[in-house]
Design an enzyme around this catalytic site. Structure first.
Site, PDB file in Angstrom:
ATOM      1  N   TRP A   1       0.805  -1.219   0.000  1.00 16.88           N
ATOM      2  CA  TRP A   1       0.000   0.000   0.000  1.00 16.88           C
ATOM      3  C   TRP A   1       0.835   1.264   0.000  1.00 16.88           C
ATOM      4  O   TRP A   1       0.306   2.352  -0.187  1.00 16.88           O
ATOM      5  CB  TRP A   1      -0.913  -0.002   1.243  1.00 16.88           C
ATOM      6  CG  TRP A   1      -0.150  -0.378   2.487  1.00 16.88           C
ATOM      7  CD1 TRP A   1      -0.032  -1.637   3.000  1.00 16.88           C
ATOM      8  CD2 TRP A   1       0.645   0.473   3.320  1.00 16.88           C
ATOM      9  NE1 TRP A   1       0.794  -1.624   4.112  1.00 16.88           N
ATOM     10  CE2 TRP A   1       1.225  -0.335   4.340  1.00 16.88           C
ATOM     11  CE3 TRP A   1       0.921   1.842   3.325  1.00 16.88           C
ATOM     12  CZ2 TRP A   1       2.061   0.174   5.325  1.00 16.88           C
ATOM     13  CZ3 TRP A   1       1.757   2.346   4.312  1.00 16.88           C
ATOM     14  CH2 TRP A   1       2.313   1.527   5.284  1.00 16.88           C
ATOM     15  N   ASN A   2       2.146   1.155   0.264  1.00 15.86           N
ATOM     16  CA  ASN A   2       2.893   2.399   0.519  1.00 15.86           C
ATOM     17  C   ASN A   2       3.236   3.160  -0.763  1.00 15.86           C
ATOM     18  O   ASN A   2       3.221   4.380  -0.780  1.00 15.86           O
ATOM     19  CB  ASN A   2       4.146   2.101   1.347  1.00 15.86           C
ATOM     20  CG  ASN A   2       5.105   1.163   0.660  1.00 15.86           C
ATOM     21  OD1 ASN A   2       4.687   0.286  -0.100  1.00 15.86           O
ATOM     22  ND2 ASN A   2       6.371   1.328   0.904  1.00 15.86           N
TER      23      ASN A   2
ATOM     24  N   LYS B   1      -2.501  -8.931  -7.096  1.00 22.61           N
ATOM     25  CA  LYS B   1      -3.267  -8.569  -5.904  1.00 22.61           C
ATOM     26  C   LYS B   1      -2.663  -7.309  -5.287  1.00 22.61           C
ATOM     27  O   LYS B   1      -1.673  -7.371  -4.557  1.00 22.61           O
ATOM     28  CB  LYS B   1      -3.262  -9.695  -4.856  1.00 22.61           C
ATOM     29  CG  LYS B   1      -4.267  -9.414  -3.743  1.00 22.61           C
ATOM     30  CD  LYS B   1      -4.096 -10.312  -2.543  1.00 22.61           C
ATOM     31  CE  LYS B   1      -3.248  -9.700  -1.466  1.00 22.61           C
ATOM     32  NZ  LYS B   1      -3.640  -8.356  -1.005  1.00 22.61           N
ATOM     33  N   PRO B   2      -3.236  -6.155  -5.611  1.00 25.03           N
ATOM     34  CA  PRO B   2      -2.789  -4.947  -4.900  1.00 25.03           C
ATOM     35  C   PRO B   2      -3.394  -4.939  -3.512  1.00 25.03           C
ATOM     36  O   PRO B   2      -4.344  -5.671  -3.239  1.00 25.03           O
ATOM     37  CB  PRO B   2      -3.360  -3.800  -5.747  1.00 25.03           C
ATOM     38  CG  PRO B   2      -4.404  -4.386  -6.626  1.00 25.03           C
ATOM     39  CD  PRO B   2      -4.337  -5.888  -6.542  1.00 25.03           C
TER      40      PRO B   2
ATOM     41  N   GLY C   1       6.660  -6.562   0.093  1.00 22.19           N
ATOM     42  CA  GLY C   1       5.975  -6.386   1.370  1.00 22.19           C
ATOM     43  C   GLY C   1       6.944  -6.684   2.497  1.00 22.19           C
ATOM     44  O   GLY C   1       8.163  -6.543   2.339  1.00 22.19           O
ATOM     45  N   SER C   2       6.413  -7.139   3.617  1.00 26.92           N
ATOM     46  CA  SER C   2       7.260  -7.312   4.800  1.00 26.92           C
ATOM     47  C   SER C   2       8.091  -8.595   4.703  1.00 26.92           C
ATOM     48  O   SER C   2       7.728  -9.546   3.996  1.00 26.92           O
ATOM     49  CB  SER C   2       6.382  -7.362   6.048  1.00 26.92           C
ATOM     50  OG  SER C   2       5.561  -8.505   5.993  1.00 26.92           O
TER      51      SER C   2
ATOM     52  N   GLU D   1      10.822  -8.502  -2.505  1.00 31.01           N
ATOM     53  CA  GLU D   1      11.333  -7.163  -2.174  1.00 31.01           C
ATOM     54  C   GLU D   1      10.791  -6.828  -0.799  1.00 31.01           C
ATOM     55  O   GLU D   1       9.599  -6.552  -0.647  1.00 31.01           O
ATOM     56  CB  GLU D   1      10.835  -6.135  -3.211  1.00 31.01           C
ATOM     57  CG  GLU D   1      11.234  -6.445  -4.640  1.00 31.01           C
ATOM     58  CD  GLU D   1      12.711  -6.216  -4.915  1.00 31.01           C
ATOM     59  OE1 GLU D   1      13.381  -5.581  -4.076  1.00 31.01           O
ATOM     60  OE2 GLU D   1      13.201  -6.686  -5.944  1.00 31.01           O
ATOM     61  N   LEU D   2      11.666  -6.856   0.228  1.00 28.20           N
ATOM     62  CA  LEU D   2      11.161  -6.857   1.610  1.00 28.20           C
ATOM     63  C   LEU D   2      11.606  -5.631   2.396  1.00 28.20           C
ATOM     64  O   LEU D   2      11.913  -4.590   1.826  1.00 28.20           O
ATOM     65  CB  LEU D   2      11.579  -8.176   2.272  1.00 28.20           C
ATOM     66  CG  LEU D   2      11.262  -9.436   1.447  1.00 28.20           C
ATOM     67  CD1 LEU D   2      11.775 -10.681   2.120  1.00 28.20           C
ATOM     68  CD2 LEU D   2       9.763  -9.557   1.178  1.00 28.20           C
TER      69      LEU D   2
HETATM   70  P1  NAD Z   1       2.706  -7.120   4.362  1.00 26.67           P
HETATM   71  O1  NAD Z   1       3.743  -8.162   4.147  1.00 26.67           O
HETATM   72  O2  NAD Z   1       1.897  -7.194   5.592  1.00 26.67           O
HETATM   73  O3  NAD Z   1       1.681  -7.109   3.135  1.00 26.67           O
HETATM   74  C1  NAD Z   1       2.075  -6.839   1.800  1.00 26.67           C
HETATM   75  C2  NAD Z   1       0.998  -7.340   0.870  1.00 26.67           C
HETATM   76  O4  NAD Z   1       1.008  -8.759   0.885  1.00 26.67           O
HETATM   77  C3  NAD Z   1      -0.423  -6.913   1.275  1.00 26.67           C
HETATM   78  O5  NAD Z   1      -1.111  -6.481   0.129  1.00 26.67           O
HETATM   79  C4  NAD Z   1      -1.023  -8.195   1.823  1.00 26.67           C
HETATM   80  O6  NAD Z   1      -2.409  -8.261   1.585  1.00 26.67           O
HETATM   81  C5  NAD Z   1      -0.297  -9.251   1.021  1.00 26.67           C
HETATM   82  N1  NAD Z   1      -0.197 -10.567   1.645  1.00 26.67           N
HETATM   83  C6  NAD Z   1       0.005 -10.837   2.946  1.00 26.67           C
HETATM   84  N2  NAD Z   1       0.061 -12.179   3.145  1.00 26.67           N
HETATM   85  C7  NAD Z   1      -0.094 -12.762   1.939  1.00 26.67           C
HETATM   86  C8  NAD Z   1      -0.133 -14.110   1.486  1.00 26.67           C
HETATM   87  N3  NAD Z   1       0.020 -15.149   2.330  1.00 26.67           N
HETATM   88  N4  NAD Z   1      -0.322 -14.343   0.173  1.00 26.67           N
HETATM   89  C9  NAD Z   1      -0.462 -13.312  -0.684  1.00 26.67           C
HETATM   90  N5  NAD Z   1      -0.448 -12.022  -0.323  1.00 26.67           N
HETATM   91  C10 NAD Z   1      -0.266 -11.734   0.976  1.00 26.67           C
HETATM   92  O7  NAD Z   1       3.473  -5.742   4.259  1.00 26.67           O
HETATM   93  P2  NAD Z   1       2.887  -4.300   4.510  1.00 26.67           P
HETATM   94  O8  NAD Z   1       3.009  -3.993   5.955  1.00 26.67           O
HETATM   95  O9  NAD Z   1       1.589  -4.137   3.862  1.00 26.67           O
HETATM   96  O10 NAD Z   1       3.970  -3.423   3.688  1.00 26.67           O
HETATM   97  C11 NAD Z   1       5.027  -2.807   4.316  1.00 26.67           C
HETATM   98  C12 NAD Z   1       6.279  -3.670   4.222  1.00 26.67           C
HETATM   99  O11 NAD Z   1       6.644  -3.781   2.852  1.00 26.67           O
HETATM  100  C13 NAD Z   1       7.467  -3.044   4.911  1.00 26.67           C
HETATM  101  O12 NAD Z   1       8.183  -4.027   5.602  1.00 26.67           O
HETATM  102  C14 NAD Z   1       8.306  -2.503   3.765  1.00 26.67           C
HETATM  103  O13 NAD Z   1       9.657  -2.367   4.044  1.00 26.67           O
HETATM  104  C15 NAD Z   1       8.025  -3.493   2.695  1.00 26.67           C
HETATM  105  N6  NAD Z   1       8.267  -2.926   1.364  1.00 26.67           N
HETATM  106  C16 NAD Z   1       9.357  -3.352   0.668  1.00 26.67           C
HETATM  107  C17 NAD Z   1       9.646  -2.781  -0.569  1.00 26.67           C
HETATM  108  C18 NAD Z   1      10.861  -3.209  -1.354  1.00 26.67           C
HETATM  109  O14 NAD Z   1      10.931  -2.891  -2.532  1.00 26.67           O
HETATM  110  N7  NAD Z   1      11.826  -3.888  -0.771  1.00 26.67           N
HETATM  111  C19 NAD Z   1       8.809  -1.800  -1.086  1.00 26.67           C
HETATM  112  C20 NAD Z   1       7.709  -1.409  -0.342  1.00 26.67           C
HETATM  113  C21 NAD Z   1       7.440  -1.993   0.882  1.00 26.67           C
END
Ligand code: NAD
Length: 521
Positions: free
Chosen positions: A160-161, A184-185, A235-236, A257-258
């Site tokens: 979402w960021n 899946k956004p 994501g995370s 990409e975490l």
């Molecule tokens: P998150 O991991 O909680 O969620 C990210 C996305 O993944 C969400 O849309 C969520 O719905 C989806 N998701 C969660 N579990 C899933 C599963 N089992 N299967 C499929 N999809 C699933 O992360 P967040 O808190 O929403 O985002 C912030 C994190 O993302 C931070 O840690 C940040 O550093 C990281 N991030 C990394 C980059 C990069 O390029 N390295 C860029 C942006 C954000």
């Protein structure tokens, strides 16, 4: 002219209808609200597990015809996207601001990123995907080519960021490589993705090759991966590990990409005014909800006091707000969960003895999810934010006395995403950069120089990820390499009729020696 929330809502209804209505068979919807005010923003349809399977089937059907097009033909809609998104930037800036709560100048970085990255891949993908000649086993007798085949259907999860940047720029190379995508956004910030798909369809992209599904991971996470040939996740780190486990079970590739806990080092010869201004952007762009933003700031003893004074003054003067104008320097956080996480990190640090040099509190007067840009000193290992990613507008200041100490401290983390070094001496800066274990290191910039240099790979070492976006790697990860070797019948790989095998091995040995001597191997 910036759009009001009411105008965005009208735009959304038509767009959602066109792009995403097919993702739901249940009729279930989720209301998302605008972070700036907490008011309703859009009603989004949610997908069921069966809807996700149907999206995969549609994507797979569309993929064959798409892959059969020459790469140059596939590139056309994405070449057009560059100009189209820049021309319609005010419209998409409004959408991004209303769904994320970020400042307009930070939303603009997303627009510029989509334009720049799409253009890069639209121009470079045909060449990178071309079938290449490779040296064969025997010169003249073995002709070898390396071809690049699409994976098939790519499952892509974006956060979402940076919903526009990360929702679009990772999809573009996947599509250019000849894949279809099931994407899946994050539901909170899906509008910018839908808006871009709508635009791309008007620019000639076949609608079916980019399928969008929306919903909770618990319900649609498994079916999203079950039918995929590759998964690209941003994501995370916690979720990234789960995705990697699922991908491993199915033996499909993945890129992850975490998170990060990114360091910035200010050397004793840095221009402190420039470094303080650079740190402001590096720490507080998108209210720190940026994976490559700086959360640890290491400053040389000799300049610590002078730098801190300049930096803190700039931070205290930052203009916060929910405005759609360009003057606002920092917007809102995007979710209550994020606001609570930021508050918990700062409160924990302060309770354990951290000093607040600027900020340190929520700002409900500006909007329900605002938090002040915050600078902390005296942070130690007992505090959660010392090592954990905050993902908010909070930076900790630390001192160092020599370069070895700075490098050791910068590398003392499980993460390795991005880093930044400030110095007037560029060779010194680059030498120091090479010692930092991070996928990107910026000298005299916080994050943008490396991130927006699309010809070079971008991604994380250690727990910050697997694989890279951007550059050749960011495209070729979405392909399978295929080697086609044709062997001349006059030089087969077995003895000539009637030749004893020991005689044959002598011939091969002599041939290998001759090829080494002639530098043919
Ligand atoms: P998150 O991991 O909680 O969620 C990210 C996305 O993944 C969400 O849309 C969520 O719905 C989806 N998701 C969660 N579990 C899933 C599963 N089992 N299967 C499929 N999809 C699933 O992360 P967040 O808190 O929403 O985002 C912030 C994190 O993302 C931070 O840690 C940040 O550093 C990281 N991030 C990394 C980059 C990069 O390029 N390295 C860029 C942006 C954000």
């Amino acid at each position: 002219m910036a759009a009001t929330l009411g105008a965005i809502r009208t735009l959304d209804r038509d767009m959602i209808e066109r792009v995403v209505r097919q993702v739901t068979s249940s009729g279930r919807t989720r209301e998302v609200s605008a972070p700036f005010t907490g008011e309703p923003l859009a009603e989004l349809p949610l997908s069921t597990a069966d809807d996700v399977r149907a999206a995969h089937a549609r994507a797979r059907e569309a993929q064959a015809a798409w892959a059969a097009l020459p790469a140059r033909a596939r590139a056309l809609p994405f070449l057009r996207l560059h100009d189209a998104i820049l021309e319609r930037r005010e419209e998409i800036l409004d959408v991004v601001q209303w769904e994320t709560g970020k400042a307009r100048r930070h939303a603009f970085e997303e627009v510029a990123d989509v334009a720049g990255c799409s253009l890069y891949y639209a121009r470079r993908a045909p060449g990178l995907l071309e079938t290449k000649r490779r040296a064969g086993l025997f010169p003249l007798a073995t002709k070898v080519v390396e071809a690049r085949r699409p994976k098939g259907v790519v499952a892509l999860v974006s956060p979402w960021n940076y919903p526009l940047s990360l929702g679009v720029t990772d999809v573009v190379p996947a599509l250019l490589a000849g894949n279809a995508v099931v994407h899946k956004p994050d539901t909170q910030t899906a509008l910018s993705t839908l808006w871009t798909i709508d635009l791309l369809v008007s620019l000639g992209m076949p609608r079916e090759i980019w399928q969008v599904v929306l919903g909770d991971p618990a319900e649609i996470g498994d079916p999203l991966l079950d039918d995929a040939d590759y998964v690209a996740f941003t994501g995370s780190t916690r979720t990234g590990r789960k995705i990697a486990e699922e991908a491993a079970k199915r033996l499909i590739g993945c890129s992850l990409e975490l998170g990060g806990k990114n360091p910035m080092i200010v050397l004793d010869d840095a221009d402190l005014d420039v470094a303080a201004q650079g740190a402001l952007r590096a720490c507080f762009t998108n209210a720190g909800q940026l994976c490559i933003s700086i959360e640890r700031l290491y400053v040389h003893d000799a300049v610590y006091d002078a730098f801190t004074e300049k930096f803190v003054r700039l931070v205290k003067n930052m203009k916060l707000g929910a405005g759609l104008d360009w003057d606002v320097q920092m917007g809102s956080l995007t979710s209550r969960r994020q606001l609570e996480a930021v508050g918990a990190h700062v409160d924990d640090a302060v309770a354990k003895g951290a000093r607040v040099l600027a900020g340190g509190r929520a700002r409900p007067d500006a909007g329900p999810l605002f938090y002040e840009p915050t600078v902390l000193a005296d942070v130690d290992e007992t505090m959660d934010l010392c090592r954990e990613e905050t993902f908010g507008p909070v930076v900790s200041l630390y001192r160092f006395s020599d370069e070895d100490e700075a490098v050791a401290k910068a590398n003392d983390t499980v993460y390795g995403l991005n880093a930044s070094v400030w110095t007037r001496n560029l060779p010194r800066g680059r030498a120091l950069a090479a010692r930092i274990k991070a996928g990107t290191v910026n000298v005299n910039e916080g994050y943008g120089a490396a991130f927006a240099s699309y010809d070079a790979p971008m991604g994380g070492m250690k727990s910050s990820g697997l694989g890279r976006r951007h550059g050749a790697e960011g495209l070729l990860k979405y392909t399978e390499a295929q080697t086609i070797a044709s062997q001349a019948t006059w030089l087969g790989l077995e003895p000539l009729p009637g030749m004893a095998y020991d005689r044959y091995t002598d011939v091969v040995v002599n041939l290998l020696k001759a090829m080494k001597a002639l530098h043919l191997k």
